[in-house]
Design a protein around this motif. Structure first.
Motif, PDB file in Angstrom:
ATOM      1  N   SER A   7      -2.897  -0.771 -39.381  1.00  0.00           N
ATOM      2  CA  SER A   7      -3.545   0.272 -39.241  1.00  0.00           C
ATOM      3  C   SER A   7      -5.034   0.173 -38.044  1.00  0.00           C
ATOM      4  O   SER A   7      -5.741  -1.423 -38.161  1.00  0.00           O
ATOM      5  N   VAL A   8      -5.776   1.313 -37.691  1.00  0.00           N
ATOM      6  CA  VAL A   8      -6.974   1.341 -37.106  1.00  0.00           C
ATOM      7  C   VAL A   8      -7.573   2.404 -37.630  1.00  0.00           C
ATOM      8  O   VAL A   8      -7.911   3.724 -37.310  1.00  0.00           O
ATOM      9  N   SER A   9      -8.873   2.376 -37.039  1.00  0.00           N
ATOM     10  CA  SER A   9      -9.874   4.027 -38.253  1.00  0.00           C
ATOM     11  C   SER A   9      -9.691   4.427 -36.456  1.00  0.00           C
ATOM     12  O   SER A   9     -10.091   5.750 -35.859  1.00  0.00           O
ATOM     13  N   GLU A  10     -10.277   3.720 -34.755  1.00  0.00           N
ATOM     14  CA  GLU A  10     -10.391   4.351 -34.200  1.00  0.00           C
ATOM     15  C   GLU A  10      -9.873   3.187 -33.121  1.00  0.00           C
ATOM     16  O   GLU A  10      -9.285   2.505 -33.236  1.00  0.00           O
ATOM     17  N   GLY A  11      -8.957   4.204 -32.311  1.00  0.00           N
ATOM     18  CA  GLY A  11      -7.486   3.909 -31.511  1.00  0.00           C
ATOM     19  C   GLY A  11      -6.010   4.087 -32.026  1.00  0.00           C
ATOM     20  O   GLY A  11      -5.779   4.815 -32.426  1.00  0.00           O
ATOM     21  N   VAL A  12      -5.447   3.044 -31.226  1.00  0.00           N
ATOM     22  CA  VAL A  12      -3.971   2.914 -31.631  1.00  0.00           C
ATOM     23  C   VAL A  12      -3.639   1.967 -32.306  1.00  0.00           C
ATOM     24  O   VAL A  12      -3.682   1.181 -32.066  1.00  0.00           O
ATOM     25  N   VAL A  13      -2.228   2.398 -32.748  1.00  0.00           N
ATOM     26  CA  VAL A  13      -1.082   1.493 -32.915  1.00  0.00           C
ATOM     27  C   VAL A  13      -0.005   1.778 -31.944  1.00  0.00           C
ATOM     28  O   VAL A  13       1.047   2.851 -32.673  1.00  0.00           O
ATOM     29  N   ALA A  14      -0.061   0.848 -31.190  1.00  0.00           N
ATOM     30  CA  ALA A  14       1.660   0.835 -30.463  1.00  0.00           C
ATOM     31  C   ALA A  14       2.542  -0.073 -30.918  1.00  0.00           C
ATOM     32  O   ALA A  14       2.434  -0.893 -31.490  1.00  0.00           O
ATOM     33  N   SER A  15       4.074   0.376 -30.469  1.00  0.00           N
ATOM     34  CA  SER A  15       5.255  -0.227 -30.821  1.00  0.00           C
ATOM     35  C   SER A  15       6.236  -0.495 -29.646  1.00  0.00           C
ATOM     36  O   SER A  15       5.951   0.433 -28.783  1.00  0.00           O
ATOM     37  N   TYR A  16       6.962  -1.255 -29.737  1.00  0.00           N
ATOM     38  CA  TYR A  16       8.148  -1.703 -29.487  1.00  0.00           C
ATOM     39  C   TYR A  16       9.160  -2.201 -29.433  1.00  0.00           C
ATOM     40  O   TYR A  16       9.068  -3.076 -30.702  1.00  0.00           O
ATOM     41  N   VAL A  17      10.630  -1.665 -29.327  1.00  0.00           N
ATOM     42  CA  VAL A  17      11.445  -2.304 -30.026  1.00  0.00           C
ATOM     43  C   VAL A  17      12.300  -2.951 -28.871  1.00  0.00           C
ATOM     44  O   VAL A  17      12.492  -1.937 -28.499  1.00  0.00           O
ATOM     45  N   HIS A  18      13.268  -3.839 -29.220  1.00  0.00           N
ATOM     46  CA  HIS A  18      13.812  -4.494 -28.215  1.00  0.00           C
ATOM     47  C   HIS A  18      14.895  -4.487 -28.966  1.00  0.00           C
ATOM     48  O   HIS A  18      15.632  -4.764 -29.668  1.00  0.00           O
ATOM     49  N   ASN A  19      15.839  -4.708 -27.396  1.00  0.00           N
ATOM     50  CA  ASN A  19      17.572  -4.266 -28.049  1.00  0.00           C
ATOM     51  C   ASN A  19      17.589  -2.796 -29.058  1.00  0.00           C
ATOM     52  O   ASN A  19      18.771  -2.941 -29.829  1.00  0.00           O
ATOM     53  N   ALA A  20      17.019  -2.135 -29.000  1.00  0.00           N
ATOM     54  CA  ALA A  20      17.015  -0.943 -29.078  1.00  0.00           C
ATOM     55  C   ALA A  20      17.995   0.254 -29.567  1.00  0.00           C
ATOM     56  O   ALA A  20      19.289   0.475 -28.366  1.00  0.00           O
ATOM     57  N   VAL A  21      19.036   0.426 -30.599  1.00  0.00           N
ATOM     58  CA  VAL A  21      20.576   1.137 -30.340  1.00  0.00           C
ATOM     59  C   VAL A  21      19.941   2.395 -30.757  1.00  0.00           C
ATOM     60  O   VAL A  21      21.047   3.784 -29.907  1.00  0.00           O
ATOM     61  N   SER A  22      18.603   2.631 -31.607  1.00  0.00           N
ATOM     62  CA  SER A  22      17.809   3.960 -30.777  1.00  0.00           C
ATOM     63  C   SER A  22      16.228   4.278 -31.191  1.00  0.00           C
ATOM     64  O   SER A  22      15.764   3.485 -31.512  1.00  0.00           O
ATOM     65  N   PRO A  23      15.607   4.995 -31.438  1.00  0.00           N
ATOM     66  CA  PRO A  23      14.659   5.375 -30.633  1.00  0.00           C
ATOM     67  C   PRO A  23      14.045   4.688 -32.585  1.00  0.00           C
ATOM     68  O   PRO A  23      14.281   5.207 -33.341  1.00  0.00           O
ATOM     69  N   GLY A  24      13.149   3.180 -32.429  1.00  0.00           N
ATOM     70  CA  GLY A  24      12.235   2.767 -33.000  1.00  0.00           C
ATOM     71  C   GLY A  24      13.639   2.213 -34.400  1.00  0.00           C
ATOM     72  O   GLY A  24      13.244   1.850 -34.985  1.00  0.00           O
ATOM     73  N   LEU A  25      14.997   1.892 -33.714  1.00  0.00           N
ATOM     74  CA  LEU A  25      15.717   1.337 -34.159  1.00  0.00           C
ATOM     75  C   LEU A  25      16.155  -0.034 -32.877  1.00  0.00           C
ATOM     76  O   LEU A  25      17.150   0.144 -32.252  1.00  0.00           O
ATOM     77  N   GLY A  26      16.210  -1.520 -33.743  1.00  0.00           N
ATOM     78  CA  GLY A  26      16.826  -2.414 -33.034  1.00  0.00           C
ATOM     79  C   GLY A  26      16.527  -4.084 -33.918  1.00  0.00           C
ATOM     80  O   GLY A  26      16.926  -4.579 -34.539  1.00  0.00           O
ATOM     81  N   ARG A  27      16.912  -4.941 -32.807  1.00  0.00           N
ATOM     82  CA  ARG A  27      16.565  -6.334 -33.290  1.00  0.00           C
ATOM     83  C   ARG A  27      15.524  -7.062 -33.264  1.00  0.00           C
ATOM     84  O   ARG A  27      15.000  -8.421 -34.478  1.00  0.00           O
TER      85      ARG A  27
END
Length: 314
Positions: free
Chosen positions: A148-168
């Motif tokens: 978590s951050v109070s100011e800024g962003v928490v970015a994400s990346y999923v490799h070998n995604a089977v659907s948005p937000g899901l992968g290996r």
């Protein structure tokens, strides 16, 4: 009707391996009779789940989720394991993984997440137990992490995604500080892709596990001796190699995979200047790779087994 106490529920759970909510319901249905409750669970197919708990679950999915709230941004990543990749492609399994990641936004540990209550009134652990009974494979919500951050962003990346937000492989990157959110998110995603590719061991040199450094030092010392390096030079040679090791495994010191001429540390500094941000910094990262650290047990050669069964008997 007999009083269904917490102790009675715990006793049934210990004997059956079934989730708390199902144990409570079984006792209610059988007027608190433990043996009858076990039979009730067996009839519902729930007690079968306990028998599958010792089977290796190294497949499955990693799921990530994030959201903004009044205090900043939060990101969560979970690893939900199954025995086979086939089950991981099941909609029920994938939807569960997504819901567990969403719940992970509210809980700081996998232990707390196991006890989190879902919309259907069951805990996460009870839901997993129910799925084991329904699908017929061992499953485990193995790991969970949160940034978590109070100011800024928490970015994400999923490799070998089977659907948005899901992968290996799932990665979270926390960038804390002022700046355009869209630009920060794009920077965070690029760093997350880098983390997925390089699997750093720590954010900064000071965060690196001393045991990992000492182990590397011992290996390098033995190697130098085997190569016949002068005894009085070994310590200096090894120290130089340790510095190189740290650059290889510390995220901020690694060359950026998309532009090896700059380190991740320099990339963030350069980006801060471009965005006019005086306080932007890389606050943390999480990398979960499916099955990482799980010892997989090779199953029997099915073709060979069938061939041996079909072979004429002597």
């Amino acid at each position: 009707m007999a009083e269904i106490t917490a102790a009675l529920v715990m006793e049934l759970r210990a004997k059956s391996g079934v989730g708390m909510m199902d144990c409570k319901k079984a006792l209610q249905e059988t007027d608190g009779d433990i043996n009858a409750a076990i039979d009730w669970l067996r009839a519902k197919g729930l007690s079968k789940a306990a028998k599958k708990a010792d089977r290796v679950a190294a497949e499955g999915l990693v799921a990530v989720a994030s959201r903004e709230d009044g205090k900043g941004e939060i990101g969560a990543a979970i690893e939900f394991n199954s025995e086979t990749d086939f089950v991981a492609r099941n909609d029920l399994f994938q939807n569960a993984a997504k819901s567990f990641a969403e719940k992970g936004l509210e809980h700081h540990s996998v232990e707390a997440l196991h006890g989190a209550e879902l919309e259907n009134g069951k805990t996460v652990q009870d839901e997993v137990t129910q799925m084991i009974a329904t699908i017929g494979e061992n499953m485990q919500l193995r790991r969970a992490a949160r940034l978590s951050v109070s100011e800024g962003v928490v970015a994400s990346y999923v490799h070998n995604a089977v659907s948005p937000g899901l992968g290996r492989i799932g990665v979270l990157v926390a960038l804390e500080g002022e700046g355009d959110k869209t630009a920060l998110r794009e920077l965070g995603r690029k760093i997350a892709m880098h983390v997925a590719a390089t699997a750093p061991l720590s954010l900064n040199t000071d965060d690196l596990d001393p045991a990992a450094v000492e182990k590397e030092r011992q290996v390098l010392t033995e190697k130098a001796k085997e190569e016949g390096k002068p005894e009085n030079m070994i310590a200096k040679i090894v120290e130089g190699q340790i510095n190189k090791f740290q650059k290889d495994v510390v995220l901020t010191k690694q060359p950026f995979v998309m532009n090896p001429d700059v380190t991740i540390e320099q990339l963030v500094k350069d980006s801060a200047k471009e965005l006019g941000s005086s306080n932007l910094h890389l606050a943390g990262f999480v990398r979960l790779a499916l099955g990482e650290g799980v010892e997989k047990v090779e199953g029997p050669d099915f073709a060979a087994e069938v061939a041996s069964m079909m072979a004429p008997q002597a």
